[in-house]
Design an enzyme around this catalytic site. Structure first.
Site, PDB file in Angstrom:
ATOM      1  N   CYS A   1       0.798  -1.237   0.000  1.00  0.00           N
ATOM      2  CA  CYS A   1       0.000   0.000   0.000  1.00  0.00           C
ATOM      3  C   CYS A   1       0.827   1.282   0.000  1.00  0.00           C
ATOM      4  O   CYS A   1       0.768   2.052  -0.955  1.00  0.00           O
ATOM      5  CB  CYS A   1      -0.948  -0.009   1.193  1.00  0.00           C
ATOM      6  N   ILE A   2       1.595   1.511   1.073  1.00  0.00           N
ATOM      7  CA  ILE A   2       2.230   2.830   1.248  1.00  0.00           C
ATOM      8  C   ILE A   2       3.210   3.182   0.116  1.00  0.00           C
ATOM      9  O   ILE A   2       3.200   4.312  -0.360  1.00  0.00           O
ATOM     10  CB  ILE A   2       2.931   2.957   2.634  1.00  0.00           C
TER      11      ILE A   2
END
Ligand SMILES: NC(=O)c1ccc[n+]([C@@H]2O[C@H](COP(=O)([O-])OP(=O)(O)OC[C@H]3O[C@@H](n4cnc5c(N)ncnc54)[C@H](O)[C@@H]3O)[C@@H](O)[C@H]2O)c1
Length: 401
Positions: A257-258
């Site tokens: 995600c990040i």
């Protein structure tokens, strides 16, 4: 009601386990091995217990499949497939495209299609809907909605039930049906005015984390150059009861995600002629942390790592999970090897990775801690080498950021 969940990974299997309490769930995955394992009641996701999976299978509430025809009589289809970056770091919608093809080719009655995969604003309206329609043999009027997944694998205080869930339908009836579905296993549903707002909110949440992590990583370097403790300074700033949120420095950011989602936001921003300078720079700062760490370790060890045995502790991207996607450990190991170090790694949660296996936690000249699982003993880390550099701030007595 029968529900199909396309993709049985971290997100899809977690949803399946919650939904099976209320619906008959068909877990569709293109990976045959995953399907076989799941049908034997073996979960490959930390947050989903094999015993729960086995319970749902026995009760006839869950089964996995890789046969598209098995989703043909479902009334709701949830998409939970990967949305990575291409090799040139652009949004890769090929998995969503393939999921849409499965849906289009196998559903012969109108259903509710909900996308949980993370993607840029406009994906539901301008990509998912037309792609499913392109592959459908007849002109079916499916309903379409988005509900971006916010699950944090390995976390126990927030789960599907108590994490507020954003959602929006392309049409009002799609919103109503989506609410009905999730309200069975989620306590707090937040409707927004359009799918694009929900899609953008998910990207912005992770971009917020990415830029704050980059900021604290840059600050760690500033603090070191000033000869002050970054941790003590952050704790001091954190005594302010408002206007400050504490992030801690690290070897970089990892996971699905990040490091990925902000690039989706930057790509769509730039396509619309809006600058994404800050987002792009934050990504670079985080990627450069591995190089900074190896530089610090080299400086502390006579300016030369040639032939030195270095043990990297923790190659998962975060504590207590086996997920190595986009892990910062990969770059740290790469930089160490480019300096001539002989690198092995210890991570019994991951076990094996890139054709190598977890090495014993002992006998190195230098240890670099990238991720510290709860199960790894601090004292053993300190005893594993005469010089230990800790990037996590969790190993008291070690050198560190
Ligand atoms: N993992 C997280 O913490 C997390 C959190 C929030 C959102 N998300 C988002 O959720 C989505 C899914 O992520 P994930 O972590 O569950 O991925 P994952 O890699 O764990 O699982 C994806 C699964 O989909 C399967 N798959 C791939 N293509 C398929 C296809 N065409 N048809 C059927 N199955 C297919 C794969 O075999 C795999 O089992 C991504 O968009 C991700 O960004 C992930």
């Amino acid at each position: 009601m029968k529900v199909a969940i396309i993709g049985q990974g971290y997100v899809g299997l977690t949803i399946s386990a919650f939904a099976a309490e209320h619906f008959e769930v068909v877990g569709f995955d293109s990976n045959q091995r995953t399907v076989e394992q799941l049908n034997q009641g073996v979960s490959h996701i930390e947050g989903v217990k094999s015993s729960l999976l086995a319970k749902w299978i026995k009760a006839g509430r869950y089964r996995a499949t890789s046969q598209g025809s098995d989703i043909g009589d479902c009334e709701i289809v949830v998409i939970a497939v990967p949305t990575p970056l291409t090799l040139d770091r652009k949004p890769d919608l090929s998995f969503i495209e393939s999921a849409c093809k499965t849906i289009g080719q196998n559903l012969s009655t109108p259903v509710l299609v909900i996308n949980e995969s993370t993607s840029f604003p406009g994906t539901l309206r301008s990509f998912i809907k037309p792609t499913i329609e392109k592959h459908s043999s007849s002109a079916l009027e499916h309903r379409y909605a988005i509900s971006p997944e916010r699950v944090d694998p390995g976390r126990i205080d927030f789960n599907q039930k108590n994490t507020p869930r954003l959602y929006a339908g392309l049409t009002p009836d799609a919103s109503v049906k989506t609410r009905e579905f999730y309200s069975k296993f989620c306590d707090n549903l937040v409707e927004v005015s359009s799918p694009e707002v929900a899609e953008a909110a998910k990207l912005f949440e992770n971009t917020f984390r990415q830029v704050n992590i980059a900021l604290v990583n840059e600050f760690a370097q500033i603090a070191h150059s000033l000869g002050i403790s970054v941790y003590e300074t952050l704790d001091a700033a954190n005594t302010k009861p408002y206007g400050f949120m504490k992030f801690t420095p690290s070897a970089g950011v990892g996971g699905h995600c990040i490091p990925v989602d902000p690039t989706y936001l930057a790509a769509v921003a730039e396509e619309h002629g809006a600058p994404a300078t800050f987002i792009r720079r934050a990504n670079e700062v985080n990627l450069e942390m591995s190089e900074y760490i190896v530089r610090r370790v080299t400086e502390d060890n006579g300016g030369n790592l040639q032939g030195k045995s270095v043990l990297v502790v923790g190659v998962a991207y975060k504590p207590n999970v086996a997920d190595v996607r986009e892990t910062a450990a990969e770059l740290v190991i790469q930089h160490l090897r480019s300096q001539g170090a002989v690198v092995s790694w210890h991570d019994d949660v991951v076990g094996s990775w890139k054709g190598e296996s977890s090495a014993p936690l002992q006998g190195a000249e230098i240890t670099v801690v990238v991720t510290k699982h709860d199960s790894v003993d601090e004292k053993k880390i300190l005893a594993s080498a005469p010089y230990v550099f800790d990037t996590t701030g969790k190993v008291k007595g070690a050198n560190g950021l």
